[in-house]
Design a protein around this motif. Structure first.
Motif, short mmCIF file in Angstrom:
data_model
loop_
_atom_site.label_atom_id
_atom_site.label_comp_id
_atom_site.label_asym_id
_atom_site.label_seq_id
_atom_site.Cartn_x
_atom_site.Cartn_y
_atom_site.Cartn_z
N GLN A 22 37.44 38.13 49.97
CA GLN A 22 36.55 38.60 49.04
C GLN A 22 36.28 40.22 48.49
OE1 GLN A 22 32.91 37.55 48.22
NE2 GLN A 22 32.40 40.04 47.72
N SER A 23 37.19 40.86 49.82
CA SER A 23 37.66 42.42 49.63
C SER A 23 38.52 42.67 48.60
CB SER A 23 37.73 42.75 51.42
OG SER A 23 39.53 42.13 51.05
N ASN A 24 39.50 41.66 48.17
CA ASN A 24 39.98 41.78 47.01
C ASN A 24 39.47 41.28 45.57
OD1 ASN A 24 42.20 42.18 48.53
ND2 ASN A 24 43.35 40.36 48.51
N ASN A 25 38.04 41.05 45.32
CA ASN A 25 37.37 40.76 44.05
C ASN A 25 36.98 41.58 43.59
OD1 ASN A 25 38.36 37.77 44.92
ND2 ASN A 25 36.59 36.93 45.33
N VAL A 26 36.63 41.56 42.21
CA VAL A 26 36.18 42.05 41.25
C VAL A 26 34.67 42.89 42.46
CG1 VAL A 26 34.88 43.09 39.51
CG2 VAL A 26 37.71 42.28 39.29
N SER A 27 34.21 41.86 42.89
CA SER A 27 33.39 41.87 43.34
C SER A 27 33.04 42.99 44.13
CB SER A 27 31.79 40.96 43.64
OG SER A 27 32.71 40.37 44.68
N GLY A 28 34.17 43.46 44.86
CA GLY A 28 34.09 44.39 45.89
C GLY A 28 33.82 45.65 45.82
N ILE A 29 34.35 45.59 44.40
CA ILE A 29 34.82 47.49 44.01
C ILE A 29 33.88 47.41 42.47
CG2 ILE A 29 37.21 47.24 44.96
CD1 ILE A 29 38.29 47.03 41.65
N SER A 97 40.17 38.08 40.47
CA SER A 97 40.82 39.56 42.16
C SER A 97 41.29 40.64 40.87
CB SER A 97 42.05 38.83 42.15
OG SER A 97 43.03 38.57 41.23
N VAL A 98 41.09 41.75 41.89
CA VAL A 98 41.78 42.63 41.56
C VAL A 98 43.58 43.24 40.86
CG1 VAL A 98 41.89 45.63 42.73
CG2 VAL A 98 40.13 44.01 43.50
N GLY A 99 43.97 41.86 41.36
CA GLY A 99 44.67 41.80 40.57
C GLY A 99 44.86 41.42 39.45
N GLU A 100 44.67 40.56 38.97
CA GLU A 100 43.73 40.27 37.44
C GLU A 100 43.35 41.12 36.92
OE1 GLU A 100 42.57 35.32 37.54
OE2 GLU A 100 41.60 36.96 39.13
N ALA A 101 41.91 42.46 37.17
CA ALA A 101 41.70 42.77 36.52
C ALA A 101 42.21 44.00 35.98
CB ALA A 101 40.10 43.83 37.26
N ALA A 102 43.32 44.03 36.96
CA ALA A 102 44.78 45.53 36.76
C ALA A 102 45.54 44.59 35.07
CB ALA A 102 44.94 45.47 37.71
N VAL A 110 42.98 48.50 27.88
CA VAL A 110 41.69 49.43 28.15
C VAL A 110 41.81 49.68 29.77
CG1 VAL A 110 40.73 47.67 26.38
CG2 VAL A 110 40.54 46.93 28.85
N ASN A 111 40.76 51.00 29.43
CA ASN A 111 40.47 51.72 30.99
C ASN A 111 38.85 50.93 31.62
OD1 ASN A 111 42.97 53.02 30.40
ND2 ASN A 111 41.28 54.95 28.26
N ARG A 112 38.67 50.31 31.25
CA ARG A 112 37.20 50.03 32.02
C ARG A 112 37.13 48.37 31.46
NH1 ARG A 112 36.90 53.18 28.81
NH2 ARG A 112 37.12 54.69 30.07
N LEU A 113 36.76 47.67 32.48
CA LEU A 113 36.49 45.97 31.99
C LEU A 113 34.60 45.83 32.31
CD1 LEU A 113 39.50 44.67 33.49
CD2 LEU A 113 38.86 44.42 31.56
N THR A 129 40.18 53.60 38.00
CA THR A 129 39.95 54.67 38.62
C THR A 129 39.41 53.39 39.94
OG1 THR A 129 39.66 56.45 37.66
CG2 THR A 129 39.22 56.47 39.95
N ASP A 130 38.31 52.68 39.76
CA ASP A 130 37.90 51.65 40.97
C ASP A 130 39.54 50.45 41.13
OD1 ASP A 130 35.41 52.40 40.71
OD2 ASP A 130 35.10 50.83 39.09
N ILE A 131 40.17 50.50 40.23
CA ILE A 131 41.30 49.53 40.39
C ILE A 131 42.15 50.40 41.36
CG2 ILE A 131 43.81 48.22 39.05
CD1 ILE A 131 40.52 46.80 38.71
N PHE A 132 42.76 51.07 40.89
CA PHE A 132 44.23 51.73 41.44
C PHE A 132 42.93 52.29 42.70
CE2 PHE A 132 45.28 52.72 37.22
CZ PHE A 132 46.63 52.68 36.99
N THR A 133 42.03 52.14 43.06
CA THR A 133 41.70 53.05 44.27
C THR A 133 41.93 51.93 45.83
OG1 THR A 133 40.29 54.80 43.48
CG2 THR A 133 39.43 53.25 45.66
#
Length: 140
Positions: A22-29, A97-102, A110-113, A129-133
């Motif tokens: 869960q903590s690695n999912n887009v929903s968390g960030i 996942s955050v990795g997939e978003a990156a 693109v800079n945002r999704l 910025t959300d992804i890098f954080t």
């Protein structure tokens, strides 16, 4: 020095970030307090939205994401959002996942999704910025 390629980042984070935690999912960030614009909105009417954000999802009358407009797009000229927006928008689901978003951000430059539900309606947005954080905190 050269920027990392889509393959480089994908390979590096594959073992670390592409897990179904869960903590690695887009929903968390993702940011859920979002503003949207309509394709027929005037550019003048959306300019003030950019005082607080750098990108705004463009949604149709059903709330489905049809594009995205960035602060940079305002310089393109035109009278309505549909004339300057990037379409179709690259989107992601909250369970990705955050990795997939990156990887998507790098691949499509693109800079945002916009984060969408199964019906394509915008439920949030994820910025670079959300992804890098998130990736930085996973490294620790």
């Amino acid at each position: 020095w050269s920027p990392a390629s889509y393959e480089d980042v994908g390979e590096y984070y594959a073992g670390r970030v592409l897990k179904e935690e869960q903590s690695n999912n887009v929903s968390g960030i993702m940011t859920t307090n979002i503003v949207t614009a309509g394709p027929t909105d005037t550019i003048k009417s959306v300019e003030k939205l950019f005082d607080h954000v750098t990108g705004v999802p463009v949604v149709d009358s059903e709330g489905v994401c049809v594009g995205i407009v960035s602060k940079k797009d305002l310089a393109k000229g035109g009278s309505t959002v549909s004339q300057i927006m990037s379409a179709p928008a690259r989107t992601i689901k909250k369970n990705n996942s955050v990795g997939e978003a990156a990887a998507i951000m790098l691949k499509y430059k693109v800079n945002r999704l916009p984060v969408v539900n199964s019906g394509g309606e915008v439920i949030g947005i994820v910025s670079r910025t959300d992804i890098f954080t998130a990736l930085e905190s996973m490294e620790e």
